[in-house]
Design a protein around this motif. Structure first.
Motif, PDB file in Angstrom:
ATOM      1  N   VAL A  49       0.836  -1.138   0.092  1.00  0.00           N
ATOM      2  CA  VAL A  49       0.030  -0.056  -0.025  1.00  0.00           C
ATOM      3  C   VAL A  49       1.053   1.272  -0.091  1.00  0.00           C
ATOM      4  N   ASP A  50       0.955   2.067  -1.089  1.00  0.00           N
ATOM      5  CA  ASP A  50       1.856   3.108  -1.358  1.00  0.00           C
ATOM      6  C   ASP A  50       3.238   2.721  -1.309  1.00  0.00           C
ATOM      7  N   GLY A  51       3.505   1.615  -1.604  1.00  0.00           N
ATOM      8  CA  GLY A  51       4.885   1.018  -1.481  1.00  0.00           C
ATOM      9  C   GLY A  51       5.407   0.208  -0.410  1.00  0.00           C
ATOM     10  N   GLN A  52       4.506   0.361   0.632  1.00  0.00           N
ATOM     11  CA  GLN A  52       4.971  -0.421   1.981  1.00  0.00           C
ATOM     12  C   GLN A  52       4.426  -1.575   2.286  1.00  0.00           C
ATOM     13  N   PRO A  53       4.940  -2.487   2.263  1.00  0.00           N
ATOM     14  CA  PRO A  53       4.544  -3.933   2.577  1.00  0.00           C
ATOM     15  C   PRO A  53       3.614  -4.086   3.712  1.00  0.00           C
ATOM     16  N   VAL A  54       2.455  -4.829   3.655  1.00  0.00           N
ATOM     17  CA  VAL A  54       1.323  -4.874   4.398  1.00  0.00           C
ATOM     18  C   VAL A  54       0.671  -6.117   4.528  1.00  0.00           C
ATOM     19  N   VAL A  83      13.245  -8.907  -9.173  1.00  0.00           N
ATOM     20  CA  VAL A  83      12.664 -10.033  -8.282  1.00  0.00           C
ATOM     21  C   VAL A  83      11.973 -11.182  -8.706  1.00  0.00           C
ATOM     22  N   GLN A  84      11.158 -11.097  -9.429  1.00  0.00           N
ATOM     23  CA  GLN A  84      10.579 -12.303 -10.125  1.00  0.00           C
ATOM     24  C   GLN A  84      11.561 -12.899 -11.093  1.00  0.00           C
ATOM     25  N   GLN A  85      12.445 -12.537 -11.701  1.00  0.00           N
ATOM     26  CA  GLN A  85      13.322 -13.037 -12.551  1.00  0.00           C
ATOM     27  C   GLN A  85      14.318 -13.813 -11.604  1.00  0.00           C
ATOM     28  N   ALA A 106      10.409  -8.829  -0.601  1.00  0.00           N
ATOM     29  CA  ALA A 106      11.604  -8.621  -1.277  1.00  0.00           C
ATOM     30  C   ALA A 106      11.852  -7.384  -2.016  1.00  0.00           C
ATOM     31  N   VAL A 107      10.698  -7.101  -2.849  1.00  0.00           N
ATOM     32  CA  VAL A 107      10.682  -5.943  -3.738  1.00  0.00           C
ATOM     33  C   VAL A 107      10.453  -4.541  -2.765  1.00  0.00           C
ATOM     34  N   ALA A 108       9.831  -4.619  -1.570  1.00  0.00           N
ATOM     35  CA  ALA A 108       9.855  -3.457  -0.763  1.00  0.00           C
ATOM     36  C   ALA A 108      11.298  -3.123   0.010  1.00  0.00           C
ATOM     37  N   LEU A 109      12.078  -4.380   0.197  1.00  0.00           N
ATOM     38  CA  LEU A 109      13.282  -4.144   0.807  1.00  0.00           C
ATOM     39  C   LEU A 109      14.175  -3.608  -0.352  1.00  0.00           C
ATOM     40  N   LEU A 110      14.181  -4.196  -1.478  1.00  0.00           N
ATOM     41  CA  LEU A 110      15.052  -3.550  -2.470  1.00  0.00           C
ATOM     42  C   LEU A 110      14.659  -2.259  -2.891  1.00  0.00           C
ATOM     43  N   ASP A 111      13.556  -1.817  -2.865  1.00  0.00           N
ATOM     44  CA  ASP A 111      13.020  -0.386  -2.928  1.00  0.00           C
ATOM     45  C   ASP A 111      13.865   0.585  -1.828  1.00  0.00           C
ATOM     46  N   GLU A 112      13.869  -0.006  -0.695  1.00  0.00           N
ATOM     47  CA  GLU A 112      14.703   0.792   0.259  1.00  0.00           C
ATOM     48  C   GLU A 112      16.248   0.589   0.460  1.00  0.00           C
ATOM     49  N   VAL A 113      16.535  -0.457   0.154  1.00  0.00           N
ATOM     50  CA  VAL A 113      17.981  -0.772   0.395  1.00  0.00           C
ATOM     51  C   VAL A 113      18.659  -1.581  -0.895  1.00  0.00           C
ATOM     52  N   ALA A 114      19.488  -0.920  -1.532  1.00  0.00           N
ATOM     53  CA  ALA A 114      19.759  -1.332  -3.048  1.00  0.00           C
ATOM     54  C   ALA A 114      20.624  -2.375  -2.886  1.00  0.00           C
ATOM     55  N   ALA A 145      18.459 -10.469  -7.538  1.00  0.00           N
ATOM     56  CA  ALA A 145      17.583  -9.235  -7.742  1.00  0.00           C
ATOM     57  C   ALA A 145      18.307  -7.879  -7.628  1.00  0.00           C
ATOM     58  N   ALA A 146      18.899  -7.840  -6.560  1.00  0.00           N
ATOM     59  CA  ALA A 146      19.880  -6.448  -6.297  1.00  0.00           C
ATOM     60  C   ALA A 146      20.885  -6.236  -7.343  1.00  0.00           C
ATOM     61  N   ALA A 147      21.323  -7.473  -7.820  1.00  0.00           N
ATOM     62  CA  ALA A 147      22.476  -7.031  -8.652  1.00  0.00           C
ATOM     63  C   ALA A 147      21.478  -6.665 -10.073  1.00  0.00           C
ATOM     64  N   LEU A 148      20.716  -7.372 -10.403  1.00  0.00           N
ATOM     65  CA  LEU A 148      19.761  -7.239 -11.682  1.00  0.00           C
ATOM     66  C   LEU A 148      19.285  -5.598 -11.603  1.00  0.00           C
ATOM     67  N   LYS A 149      18.812  -5.063 -10.450  1.00  0.00           N
ATOM     68  CA  LYS A 149      18.315  -3.803 -10.423  1.00  0.00           C
ATOM     69  C   LYS A 149      19.448  -2.843 -10.674  1.00  0.00           C
ATOM     70  N   THR A 150      20.559  -3.026 -10.067  1.00  0.00           N
ATOM     71  CA  THR A 150      21.834  -2.164 -10.258  1.00  0.00           C
ATOM     72  C   THR A 150      22.222  -2.098 -11.718  1.00  0.00           C
ATOM     73  N   ALA A 151      21.991  -3.261 -12.528  1.00  0.00           N
ATOM     74  CA  ALA A 151      22.514  -3.251 -13.883  1.00  0.00           C
ATOM     75  C   ALA A 151      21.348  -2.945 -14.486  1.00  0.00           C
ATOM     76  N   GLY A 152      20.227  -2.520 -14.220  1.00  0.00           N
ATOM     77  CA  GLY A 152      19.216  -1.860 -14.862  1.00  0.00           C
ATOM     78  C   GLY A 152      18.308  -3.023 -15.694  1.00  0.00           C
ATOM     79  N   LEU A 153      18.399  -3.986 -15.234  1.00  0.00           N
ATOM     80  CA  LEU A 153      17.767  -5.204 -15.856  1.00  0.00           C
ATOM     81  C   LEU A 153      16.428  -5.573 -15.250  1.00  0.00           C
TER      82      LEU A 153
END
Length: 153
Positions: A49-54, A83-85, A106-114, A145-153
């Motif tokens: 909800v608005d980006g926060q896990p609930v 994260v799905q990938q 996990a998505v919420a975590l990576l949105d907060e901590v790269a 997933a963190a590595a994929l996000k950092t690489a822009g994938l």
């Protein structure tokens, strides 16, 4: 009342005390969030909800004051979320029941901590239970997933 779910607006005619989980599943048709415990202890029902896990099993729809995102809404343009990938590449799922909630946390975590530490991962994922015990694979997938996000994938 009106709910925005995965970018779409829905007019909901239900008791404001109805748990968000049941509104999502029964009234909106989103079946990704699962019923696990009904007391917000297992995490299978996790949505944002608005980006926060609930925990949607214990959040009344009358208290929802922002956009809801389910696992069905985290990918973009027909492409999996990183994260799905990573979940697929690391072959995390066994029975799969908890996976939507795990992925949403996990998505919420990576949105907060790269680049999360093991402690960051443990803290963010601690409320998500996996009966199959795939915790080492979950940690590995979050790192990937963190590595994929950092690489822009």
């Amino acid at each position: 009342m009106r709910l925005t779910v995965d970018g779409q607006s829905f007019d909901i005619d239900a008791d404001p005390e109805m748990p968000l989980l049941w509104a999502l599943r029964d009234l909106v048709g989103k079946t990704g969030p699962k019923f696990g415990c009904g007391i917000a202890a297992c995490g299978a029902c996790t949505v944002h909800v608005d980006g926060q896990p609930v925990r949607s099993c214990s959040l009344p729809i009358g208290e929802v004051s922002g956009a809801v995102t389910t696992i069905e809404g985290i990918g973009t343009d027909g492409k999996l979320h990183p994260v799905q990938q990573a979940w697929l590449e690391e072959q995390v799922a066994q029975c799969g029941y908890c996976q939507a909630g795990q992925i949403m946390s996990a998505v919420a975590l990576l949105d907060e901590v790269a680049d999360p530490s093991d402690a960051d991962i443990d803290n963010a994922m601690g409320g998500n239970l996996c009966r199959c015990g795939t915790y080492p694979k979950i940690r590995s997938a979050i790192r990937k997933a963190a590595a994929l996000k950092t690489a822009g994938l």
